[in-house]
Design a protein around this motif. Structure first.
Motif, short mmCIF file in Angstrom:
data_model
loop_
_atom_site.label_atom_id
_atom_site.label_comp_id
_atom_site.label_asym_id
_atom_site.label_seq_id
_atom_site.Cartn_x
_atom_site.Cartn_y
_atom_site.Cartn_z
N GLY A 34 0.73 -1.33 0.10
CA GLY A 34 0.20 0.05 -0.01
C GLY A 34 0.83 1.20 -0.03
O GLY A 34 1.89 1.24 0.14
N ARG A 35 0.43 2.49 -0.23
CA ARG A 35 0.93 3.76 -0.21
C ARG A 35 0.93 4.45 0.92
O ARG A 35 1.69 5.07 1.34
CB ARG A 35 0.14 4.40 -1.38
CG ARG A 35 0.61 5.89 -1.62
CD ARG A 35 0.12 6.68 -2.67
NE ARG A 35 0.12 6.04 -3.87
CZ ARG A 35 -0.19 6.50 -4.99
NH1 ARG A 35 -0.90 7.63 -5.11
NH2 ARG A 35 -0.21 5.85 -6.13
N THR A 36 -0.18 4.39 1.87
CA THR A 36 -0.17 5.19 3.11
C THR A 36 0.54 4.32 4.11
O THR A 36 0.80 3.50 4.31
CB THR A 36 -1.63 4.90 3.63
OG1 THR A 36 -2.44 5.95 2.70
CG2 THR A 36 -1.78 5.93 4.95
N LEU A 37 1.27 5.44 4.63
CA LEU A 37 2.53 4.91 5.75
C LEU A 37 1.96 5.48 7.05
O LEU A 37 1.63 6.61 7.30
CB LEU A 37 3.85 5.32 5.44
CG LEU A 37 4.35 4.86 4.20
CD1 LEU A 37 5.40 5.85 3.63
CD2 LEU A 37 4.66 3.51 4.14
N VAL A 38 1.98 4.70 8.22
CA VAL A 38 1.79 5.02 9.26
C VAL A 38 2.60 4.68 10.42
O VAL A 38 2.88 3.47 10.27
CB VAL A 38 0.31 4.49 10.03
CG1 VAL A 38 -0.07 4.86 11.25
CG2 VAL A 38 -0.91 4.83 8.92
N GLY A 39 3.25 5.40 11.18
CA GLY A 39 4.53 5.06 12.06
C GLY A 39 4.98 6.32 12.80
O GLY A 39 4.34 7.39 13.01
N ARG A 40 6.21 6.18 13.23
CA ARG A 40 6.70 7.26 14.16
C ARG A 40 7.83 7.89 13.33
O ARG A 40 8.96 7.27 12.86
CB ARG A 40 7.35 6.66 15.23
CG ARG A 40 7.64 7.49 16.47
CD ARG A 40 8.06 7.03 17.72
NE ARG A 40 8.93 5.79 17.74
CZ ARG A 40 9.36 5.22 18.76
NH1 ARG A 40 8.28 5.45 20.01
NH2 ARG A 40 9.91 4.12 18.54
N LEU A 41 7.88 9.22 13.72
CA LEU A 41 9.34 9.95 12.91
C LEU A 41 10.72 9.93 13.89
O LEU A 41 10.25 9.93 15.16
CB LEU A 41 8.98 11.34 12.63
CG LEU A 41 7.88 11.69 11.48
CD1 LEU A 41 7.47 13.06 11.57
CD2 LEU A 41 8.46 11.20 10.05
N GLU A 42 11.62 9.24 13.43
CA GLU A 42 12.82 9.17 14.03
C GLU A 42 13.90 9.68 13.47
O GLU A 42 13.99 9.87 12.30
CB GLU A 42 12.95 7.78 14.24
CG GLU A 42 11.95 6.95 15.36
CD GLU A 42 12.28 5.60 15.40
OE1 GLU A 42 13.00 4.79 14.71
OE2 GLU A 42 11.48 4.91 16.33
N PRO A 43 15.11 10.11 14.06
CA PRO A 43 16.47 10.34 13.38
C PRO A 43 16.77 9.27 12.80
O PRO A 43 16.76 8.10 12.77
CB PRO A 43 17.04 11.00 14.40
CG PRO A 43 16.64 10.12 15.74
CD PRO A 43 15.05 10.11 15.54
N LEU A 44 17.76 9.76 11.75
CA LEU A 44 18.62 8.41 10.94
C LEU A 44 19.62 7.99 11.87
O LEU A 44 20.18 8.80 12.68
CB LEU A 44 18.98 9.10 9.66
CG LEU A 44 18.05 9.56 8.56
CD1 LEU A 44 18.98 10.10 7.35
CD2 LEU A 44 17.20 8.39 8.12
N THR A 45 19.85 6.65 11.79
CA THR A 45 20.84 6.06 12.57
C THR A 45 21.98 5.53 11.63
O THR A 45 22.04 5.50 10.33
CB THR A 45 20.23 4.72 13.30
OG1 THR A 45 19.78 3.96 12.16
CG2 THR A 45 19.03 5.06 14.11
N GLU A 46 22.93 5.09 12.34
CA GLU A 46 24.13 4.43 11.25
C GLU A 46 23.75 3.24 10.62
O GLU A 46 24.14 3.02 9.53
CB GLU A 46 25.31 4.02 12.57
CG GLU A 46 26.60 3.62 11.68
CD GLU A 46 27.53 3.29 12.65
OE1 GLU A 46 28.68 2.51 12.40
OE2 GLU A 46 27.52 3.35 13.85
N LEU A 47 22.77 2.42 11.03
CA LEU A 47 22.32 1.36 10.10
C LEU A 47 21.45 1.90 9.08
O LEU A 47 21.62 1.42 7.82
CB LEU A 47 21.47 0.63 11.13
CG LEU A 47 20.77 -0.93 10.52
CD1 LEU A 47 22.11 -1.80 10.11
CD2 LEU A 47 19.57 -1.24 11.22
N ASP A 48 20.70 3.13 9.11
CA ASP A 48 20.24 3.51 8.16
C ASP A 48 21.05 4.08 6.95
O ASP A 48 20.71 4.04 5.95
CB ASP A 48 19.26 4.90 8.37
CG ASP A 48 18.08 4.34 9.55
OD1 ASP A 48 17.49 2.97 9.20
OD2 ASP A 48 17.74 5.04 10.35
N SER A 49 22.05 4.77 7.57
CA SER A 49 23.12 5.26 6.41
C SER A 49 23.80 4.20 5.89
O SER A 49 24.34 4.26 4.44
CB SER A 49 24.31 6.07 7.46
OG SER A 49 23.60 7.08 7.99
N ASP A 50 24.06 3.05 6.57
CA ASP A 50 24.52 1.86 5.88
C ASP A 50 23.76 1.19 4.89
O ASP A 50 23.92 1.15 3.73
CB ASP A 50 24.81 0.80 6.81
CG ASP A 50 26.01 1.08 7.83
OD1 ASP A 50 26.94 1.87 7.45
OD2 ASP A 50 26.34 0.42 8.63
#
Length: 210
Positions: free
Chosen positions: A138-154
């Motif tokens: 689906g297109r709609t996203l529901v969740g929590r906004l968080e800062p980027l982590t080192e894992l996200d950068s990887d």
């Protein structure tokens, strides 16, 4: 009778009585020592701990009851960090999320297999990183906004994405209930224990322990 021999078991009994007598005499009225009553301070401490746990997650628990707030693109583009309040959101992008093909492992990311997947959502001229379960549709996203982590950068590096084109925040749509859920269970347990100690302490004052 005077002059009769004292039996061994009588000597042992008399010796035990003499040893116990000082302990009895030290108590007022010759009463035996009372059992220790439950401390009210233990109950107060447990209730304070429960309140502290709830205080940490109070914001998100209130948001969960109210439901996610709807985000628009302009709000996301103006964010440098996730807001401390109102970070439980719903966002419907103009185009479906794009799966980067990168999956999250226990400590690293990889290009195939099962696991949390990393997706990119187009927001204006930039992209928003989203993490979701492998079965997300689906297109709609529901969740929590968080800062980027080192894992996200990887994950961005493995996917070959230019980090400069990605917003400095991400939308976590999978597993964000774990922390608040555990905290609520912990707070309930601490609160119940605190009330139990307080109730036992109050009741023991009206009924002296024997």
């Amino acid at each position: 009778m005077e002059g009769e021999p004292v039996q061994p078991w009588e000597r042992s009994r008399n010796s035990d009585d003499r040893q116990l007598q000082p302990l009895v005499n030290r108590m007022p009225g010759g009463q035996t020592p009372e059992r220790k009553r439950p401390s009210a301070w233990v109950g107060v401490g447990l209730l304070a701990a429960a309140g502290g746990v709830l205080l940490v997650y109070a914001g998100f628990l209130v948001q969960a009851i109210q439901g996610p707030r709807v985000l628009v693109e302009d709000e996301l583009l103006a964010m440098d960090t996730p807001p401390t309040w109102g970070n439980y959101v719903q966002f419907t992008p103009s185009a479906p999320p794009v799966d980067t093909g990168v999956r999250a492992g226990t400590k690293a990311v990889h290009k195939a297999g099962q696991g949390e997947k990393f997706m990119l959502v187009r927001v204006g001229g930039r992209s928003l990183l989203c993490t979701a379960g492998s079965d997300h549709r689906g297109r709609t996203l529901v969740g929590r906004l968080e800062p980027l982590t080192e894992l996200d950068s990887d994950a961005l590096r493995v996917a070959g994405v230019n980090p400069g084109q990605v917003l400095p925040i991400k939308l976590q749509t999978n597993g964000f209930w774990f922390g608040p859920g555990v905290s609520l269970i912990l707070a309930c347990g601490l609160g119940t224990g605190g009330l139990w100690y307080l109730a036992r302490s109050l009741l023991s004052r009206g009924h002296p322990a024997g």
